[in-house]
Write a protein that holds these residues in place. Structure first.
Motif, mmCIF file in Angstrom:
data_model
loop_
_atom_site.group_PDB
_atom_site.id
_atom_site.type_symbol
_atom_site.label_atom_id
_atom_site.label_comp_id
_atom_site.label_asym_id
_atom_site.label_seq_id
_atom_site.Cartn_x
_atom_site.Cartn_y
_atom_site.Cartn_z
ATOM 1 N N THR A 1 0.751 -1.085 0.090
ATOM 2 C CA THR A 1 -0.074 0.042 -0.042
ATOM 3 C C THR A 1 0.956 1.179 0.131
ATOM 4 O OG1 THR A 1 -0.119 0.098 2.380
ATOM 5 C CG2 THR A 1 -1.942 -1.097 1.245
ATOM 6 N N TYR A 2 0.351 2.178 -0.168
ATOM 7 C CA TYR A 2 1.099 3.637 -0.162
ATOM 8 C C TYR A 2 0.343 4.673 0.604
ATOM 9 C CZ TYR A 2 3.639 1.466 -4.178
ATOM 10 O OH TYR A 2 4.344 0.515 -4.810
ATOM 11 N N ALA B 1 -10.547 8.735 -8.868
ATOM 12 C CA ALA B 1 -11.160 8.249 -10.094
ATOM 13 C C ALA B 1 -10.077 7.335 -10.799
ATOM 14 C CB ALA B 1 -11.420 9.357 -10.942
ATOM 15 N N GLY B 2 -8.812 7.854 -10.703
ATOM 16 C CA GLY B 2 -7.676 6.891 -11.392
ATOM 17 C C GLY B 2 -7.438 5.662 -10.773
ATOM 18 N N ALA B 3 -7.754 5.380 -9.263
ATOM 19 C CA ALA B 3 -7.312 4.130 -8.473
ATOM 20 C C ALA B 3 -8.602 3.298 -8.601
ATOM 21 C CB ALA B 3 -7.132 4.489 -6.956
ATOM 22 N N ARG B 4 -9.858 3.731 -8.539
ATOM 23 C CA ARG B 4 -10.918 2.998 -8.365
ATOM 24 C C ARG B 4 -12.142 3.314 -9.275
ATOM 25 N NH1 ARG B 4 -13.152 3.285 -2.362
ATOM 26 N NH2 ARG B 4 -13.343 5.636 -2.691
ATOM 27 N N ARG C 1 -13.784 3.458 -15.657
ATOM 28 C CA ARG C 1 -12.275 3.318 -15.236
ATOM 29 C C ARG C 1 -11.269 3.178 -16.386
ATOM 30 N NH1 ARG C 1 -12.571 -1.852 -11.518
ATOM 31 N NH2 ARG C 1 -13.687 -0.435 -10.389
ATOM 32 N N SER C 2 -10.177 3.719 -15.964
ATOM 33 C CA SER C 2 -8.929 3.489 -16.978
ATOM 34 C C SER C 2 -8.438 2.420 -16.936
ATOM 35 C CB SER C 2 -8.089 4.832 -16.784
ATOM 36 O OG SER C 2 -7.150 4.552 -17.674
ATOM 37 N N ARG C 3 -8.369 1.554 -18.173
ATOM 38 C CA ARG C 3 -7.527 0.290 -18.212
ATOM 39 C C ARG C 3 -6.109 0.527 -17.865
ATOM 40 N NH1 ARG C 3 -10.571 -4.087 -19.568
ATOM 41 N NH2 ARG C 3 -12.539 -3.579 -20.730
ATOM 42 N N HIS C 4 -5.496 1.643 -18.359
ATOM 43 C CA HIS C 4 -3.848 1.423 -18.393
ATOM 44 C C HIS C 4 -3.466 1.798 -16.925
ATOM 45 C CE1 HIS C 4 -4.597 5.852 -19.070
ATOM 46 N NE2 HIS C 4 -3.485 5.991 -18.712
ATOM 47 N N ILE C 5 -4.231 2.216 -15.963
ATOM 48 C CA ILE C 5 -3.607 2.888 -14.855
ATOM 49 C C ILE C 5 -3.487 1.358 -13.929
ATOM 50 C CG2 ILE C 5 -3.928 4.002 -12.700
ATOM 51 C CD1 ILE C 5 -5.490 6.254 -14.318
ATOM 52 N N ASP C 6 -2.420 0.747 -13.893
ATOM 53 C CA ASP C 6 -2.253 -0.519 -13.067
ATOM 54 C C ASP C 6 -1.209 -0.336 -12.162
ATOM 55 O OD1 ASP C 6 -0.193 -0.441 -14.843
ATOM 56 O OD2 ASP C 6 -0.784 -2.468 -15.761
ATOM 57 N N SER C 7 -0.495 0.788 -11.800
ATOM 58 C CA SER C 7 0.321 0.878 -10.887
ATOM 59 C C SER C 7 0.517 2.393 -10.474
ATOM 60 C CB SER C 7 1.982 0.509 -11.711
ATOM 61 O OG SER C 7 2.312 1.413 -12.508
ATOM 62 N N ILE C 8 1.282 2.453 -9.164
ATOM 63 C CA ILE C 8 1.315 3.907 -8.541
ATOM 64 C C ILE C 8 2.129 4.681 -9.532
ATOM 65 C CG2 ILE C 8 3.471 3.392 -7.221
ATOM 66 C CD1 ILE C 8 0.510 5.302 -6.217
ATOM 67 N N GLU C 9 2.953 4.330 -10.080
ATOM 68 C CA GLU C 9 3.880 5.150 -11.035
ATOM 69 C C GLU C 9 2.856 5.730 -12.102
ATOM 70 O OE1 GLU C 9 6.442 2.471 -9.071
ATOM 71 O OE2 GLU C 9 4.749 2.198 -10.368
ATOM 72 N N ARG C 10 2.183 4.764 -12.709
ATOM 73 C CA ARG C 10 1.279 5.468 -13.818
ATOM 74 C C ARG C 10 0.022 6.155 -13.211
ATOM 75 N NH1 ARG C 10 0.099 0.425 -18.170
ATOM 76 N NH2 ARG C 10 2.474 0.275 -18.869
ATOM 77 N N PHE D 1 2.362 17.049 -7.208
ATOM 78 C CA PHE D 1 1.969 17.637 -6.014
ATOM 79 C C PHE D 1 1.468 16.564 -4.779
ATOM 80 C CE2 PHE D 1 0.093 19.530 -10.171
ATOM 81 C CZ PHE D 1 0.488 20.744 -9.920
ATOM 82 N N VAL D 2 1.942 15.274 -5.177
ATOM 83 C CA VAL D 2 1.913 14.219 -4.223
ATOM 84 C C VAL D 2 3.338 13.710 -3.935
ATOM 85 C CG1 VAL D 2 0.382 12.209 -3.866
ATOM 86 C CG2 VAL D 2 -0.674 14.018 -5.001
ATOM 87 N N THR D 3 3.442 13.014 -2.676
ATOM 88 C CA THR D 3 4.424 12.123 -2.401
ATOM 89 C C THR D 3 3.863 11.117 -2.098
ATOM 90 O OG1 THR D 3 4.372 12.875 0.005
ATOM 91 C CG2 THR D 3 5.974 13.942 -1.734
ATOM 92 N N ALA D 4 4.507 9.779 -2.528
ATOM 93 C CA ALA D 4 4.035 8.273 -2.392
ATOM 94 C C ALA D 4 5.144 7.640 -1.480
ATOM 95 C CB ALA D 4 3.694 7.601 -3.576
ATOM 96 N N THR D 5 4.451 7.167 -0.265
ATOM 97 C CA THR D 5 5.561 6.291 0.499
ATOM 98 C C THR D 5 5.022 4.884 0.707
ATOM 99 O OG1 THR D 5 5.891 8.337 1.756
ATOM 100 C CG2 THR D 5 6.570 6.151 2.741
ATOM 101 N N SER D 6 5.795 4.058 0.397
ATOM 102 C CA SER D 6 5.478 2.502 0.319
ATOM 103 C C SER D 6 5.038 2.298 1.997
ATOM 104 C CB SER D 6 6.291 1.625 -0.056
ATOM 105 O OG SER D 6 6.039 0.388 0.393
ATOM 106 N N LEU D 7 4.032 1.786 2.105
ATOM 107 C CA LEU D 7 3.566 1.359 3.528
ATOM 108 C C LEU D 7 3.011 -0.180 3.435
ATOM 109 C CD1 LEU D 7 3.301 2.473 6.405
ATOM 110 C CD2 LEU D 7 1.101 3.210 5.873
#
Length: 730
Positions: free
Chosen positions: A420-421, A446-449, A468-477, A495-501
């Motif tokens: 999770t992030y 919207a991008g995640a769910r 739902r967008s089909r190509h968004i399958d990772s946090i990077e995308r 605008f966002v920082t993502a930290t693995s958790l």
């Protein structure tokens, strides 16, 4: 995948589906539709097996009557009693809302041998009076009046066992309601036929047979041998009592060592392989591992066809049967003649990549799915106030359980953690480019769910329409997606920082306490009782004081079933005692009759051990059924002893006379019931694994109870009568 509605009939639904498929094939000539799995096939085969068992059991019962009675009109009376009783029973099915199914037909098969019992008693008594010189009408009238009370009481005692089952809530009630109602209706119909139609037919016979014409040389020897054995038993009463006591003690020791399970496992010809990959695996990797299993299974001849259901389920099925995206199910359809239990271990030991784990199990019937609360035989909950206490020992517990030979497929129900992030907003950057927190949150969601655009309204529900967008399958995308700002489109990642958790995949709490759950199956060649003992041994040796274990799943279902059957047994014994006390107007004689119940239980334990059967819900229900059956012979015999004593005979002479007059109908009723159940006990056809334990338990218990009660009931009657001669209790 086509599923029926909850209230739909499976067989009829499949017939309609096949009709629609045939129409589609005619319309689309270039498309071939092939039905791979058809649940109605098993149902049809199982019902056909029960129907054959009913017919064969009835034929065997008629053959027994032919051997014993040897007269056409008398045999005709008994032969008519069976179909007529069945016809009346089927008429009663409609108002009671009983359908034709495996359980209700098993009830008819169970009653097939008992349907002629009342008729046999009436016929034999009328024939005995004819031999003494009475005319046809007089013998019919007196013969029925002599035994009417006894057969009514014996029928009511059997009904008293089955009626409570129809009123029980929960597992036993749902499972055996139709069977119980089928037996109750058939016995009431047989009693009505025996008291009305049977004497009418027998009274039309003008020729009176003498005893010598009716009895063969073997029958005469059998009767003479029984009289000598009964006389010896009356002379050695306490020896007989001690022998029966030893039999009960031996049975008690044997029953503690019998294997235990909820219900017998039924062969479906299919194996389910649940595959699990690391939590970061995508659908492509899951499909590749499933394809590897498919190719290896087909190359070894284990499967004719392979079905795959991979990845996260769609929203409609997710609510009913959730599954994460890194898991999948592969179903192997076995070739004809191949049994699942023969290759389960081979499939489990397939050489697969290290990143995939599999759980192999046979596909269960709908009945087994109804009776179990999960897809595993045993649930092991590690309960602690602080979750980390259980986390510290769960790996060790799982390691020790995996090396126990009694257990298979030991696994943790949820992954230790899932990736999770934690997202943090860069407020200063957002303010510089005019991006609000609400807008950024909406983009991320919207991008995640996906985004719910509208809803599709039907008669009784609303179905959300999600874009739902089909190509968004990772946090990077996800972070690379563009968002509108004052200066144009910019990546969300600005605008966002993502930290693995890493977080636990699931948090389970039972009674407000944190729980980590392990599951296991009973290994091939072991039973549920030994598997539970193995689990308890491991948990006792490893768990600290802050963690306790709780075993559930099939073990919990078995305990609940055992309690339900025990409650039904206690209520049945009470009802039988009250009926007998009212019939004999005595409080002691019903206890003498009920001695046949533990003797029947001894026979159940011995025959289950000899046939390799387990203690399960079906065999336990057979033991409950025996309470109402085994007392019938003792009721008739006790009633005749009372009649002879009322006529002025001394105790010993009355017992010997009742034994001489009643031994033949007792043997006839027992043999017809046993042979009527024999096709079920032998276990032929689909679903035989479910039917056989109940029939085997009844056959074994009835046989032992009949043999022993022919001696122990007269002996106990003699003992009590001599002790109560001055008080006139007997």
């Amino acid at each position: 995948l086509v599923e029926r509605k909850a209230d739909a009939n499976v067989v009829r639904a499949v017939e309609e589906i096949r009709t629609v498929l045939a129409e589609l094939e005619e319309e689309q000539e270039r498309i071939t539709l092939d039905v791979v799995v058809d649940e109605s096939t098993f149902i049809k085969a199982a019902i056909g097996g029960v129907t054959q068992a009913v017919m064969l059991g009835g034929i065997l019962a008629i053959v027994v009557l032919l051997v014993f009675l040897k007269r056409v009109r008398v045999l005709m009376a008994a032969a008519i009693a069976v179909p007529l009783s069945v016809a009346v029973t089927l008429v009663l099915f409609e108002p009671l809302d009983v359908t034709f199914n495996l359980i209700s037909l098993s009830g008819l098969a169970l009653g097939a041998g008992m349907l002629v019992d009342n008729a046999i008693v009436v016929i034999e008594n009328i024939s005995r009076l004819r031999e003494q010189g009475q005319g046809p009408l007089e013998a019919a009238r007196n013969g029925v009046s002599e035994v009417a009370g006894a057969i009514t009481a014996s029928t009511l005692t059997t009904i008293a066992v089955f009626l409570p089952i129809t009123l029980v809530e929960g597992l036993a009630g749902r499972l055996f309601r139709d069977q119980s109602l089928a037996v109750v209706c058939s016995l009431l119909a047989s009693l009505l036929v025996a008291l009305t139609v049977v004497p009418l037919i027998v009274s039309r016979e003008k020729k009176s047979a003498v005893r010598g014409e009716r009895e063969s040389r073997f029958g005469a020897r059998l009767l003479a041998g029984y009289e000598r054995a009964l006389s010896w038993s009356l002379d050695h009463r306490w020896t007989v009592v001690m022998f029966c006591t030893l039999v009960l003690m031996g049975a008690g020791m044997l029953i503690t060592n019998l294997p235990r399970e909820v219900i017998p496992k039924t062969e479906q010809g299919r194996i389910d392989v649940r595959i699990t990959l690391p939590t970061d695996a995508d659908l492509t990797m899951v499909a590749a591992r499933a394809s590897d299993i498919e190719s290896k299974a087909k190359s070894r001849g284990w499967a004719e066809r392979v079905l795959a259901d991979l990845g996260e389920r769609d929203q409609a099925r997710l609510d009913l049967d959730p599954r994460p995206p890194y898991e999948g199910d592969v179903t192997l359809l076995l070739p004809p003649g191949q049994r699942a239990d023969k290759i389960l271990s081979d499939v489990q030991s397939l050489d697969l990549p290290d990143d995939v784990s599999i759980k192999v199990q046979r596909v269960e019937t709908q009945l087994e799915q109804l009776l179990t609360t999960s897809d595993a035989d045993i649930l092991i909950d590690l309960v602690s106030e602080e979750r980390r206490d259980a986390e510290n020992v769960v790996a060790r517990v799982q390691q020790l359980l995996e090396v126990r030979p009694e257990l298979a497929n030991v696994r943790r129900t949820d992954a230790a953690s899932v990736p999770t992030y934690q997202l943090g907003f860069k407020r200063d950057v957002m303010n510089r480019f005019g991006v609000t927190a609400s807008a950024l949150t909406a983009y991320l969601e919207a991008g995640a769910r996906g985004s719910e655009a509208t809803t599709l309204k039907t008669v009784n529900e609303e179905v959300p329409i999600v874009i739902r967008s089909r190509h968004i399958d990772s946090i990077e995308r996800l972070l690379a997606e563009q968002i509108r700002t004052r200066d144009g489109l910019m990546p969300i990642g600005e605008f966002v920082t993502a930290t693995s958790l890493p977080l636990p995949a699931a948090l389970i709490r039972v009674e407000q306490a944190s729980v980590i759950r392990l599951t296991a199956d009973v290994a091939q060649g072991y039973d549920l009782g030994r598997a539970i003992s193995a689990v308890n041994e491991v948990t006792r040796s490893v768990l600290p004081m802050t963690v306790r274990s709780r075993v559930g799943g099939a073990a919990e279902v078995f305990q609940q079933s055992l309690f339900g059957v025990g409650l039904s047994l206690a209520l049945s014994l009470l009802l039988v005692y009250l009926i007998l006390a009212a019939q004999f107007e005595n409080l002691i004689q019903p206890l003498i009759i009920l001695v046949s119940v533990p003797l029947a239980a001894a026979g159940v334990s011995f025959v289950l051990g000899l046939t390799g059967q387990s203690i399960n819900l079906m065999s336990l229900m057979g033991a409950v059924v025996l309470v109402g059956i085994v007392v019938n012979d003792a009721i008739i015999k006790t009633d005749f002893i009372n009649q002879r004593r009322a006529a002025g005979m001394p105790i010993r002479e009355a017992i010997l006379a009742a034994g001489r007059d009643r031994v033949r109908p007792i043997l006839m009723t027992t043999i017809t019931t046993v042979l009527g159940l024999l096709p079920l006990a032998l276990g032929f056809g689909q679903g035989a694994e479910l039917r056989a334990p109940l029939a085997i338990a009844i056959v074994g218990g009835l046989t032992s109870a009949t043999i022993l009660t022919l001696f122990i009931v007269p002996v106990l009657y003699s003992i009590v009568a001599r002790m109560k001669t001055r008080t006139d209790t007997i």
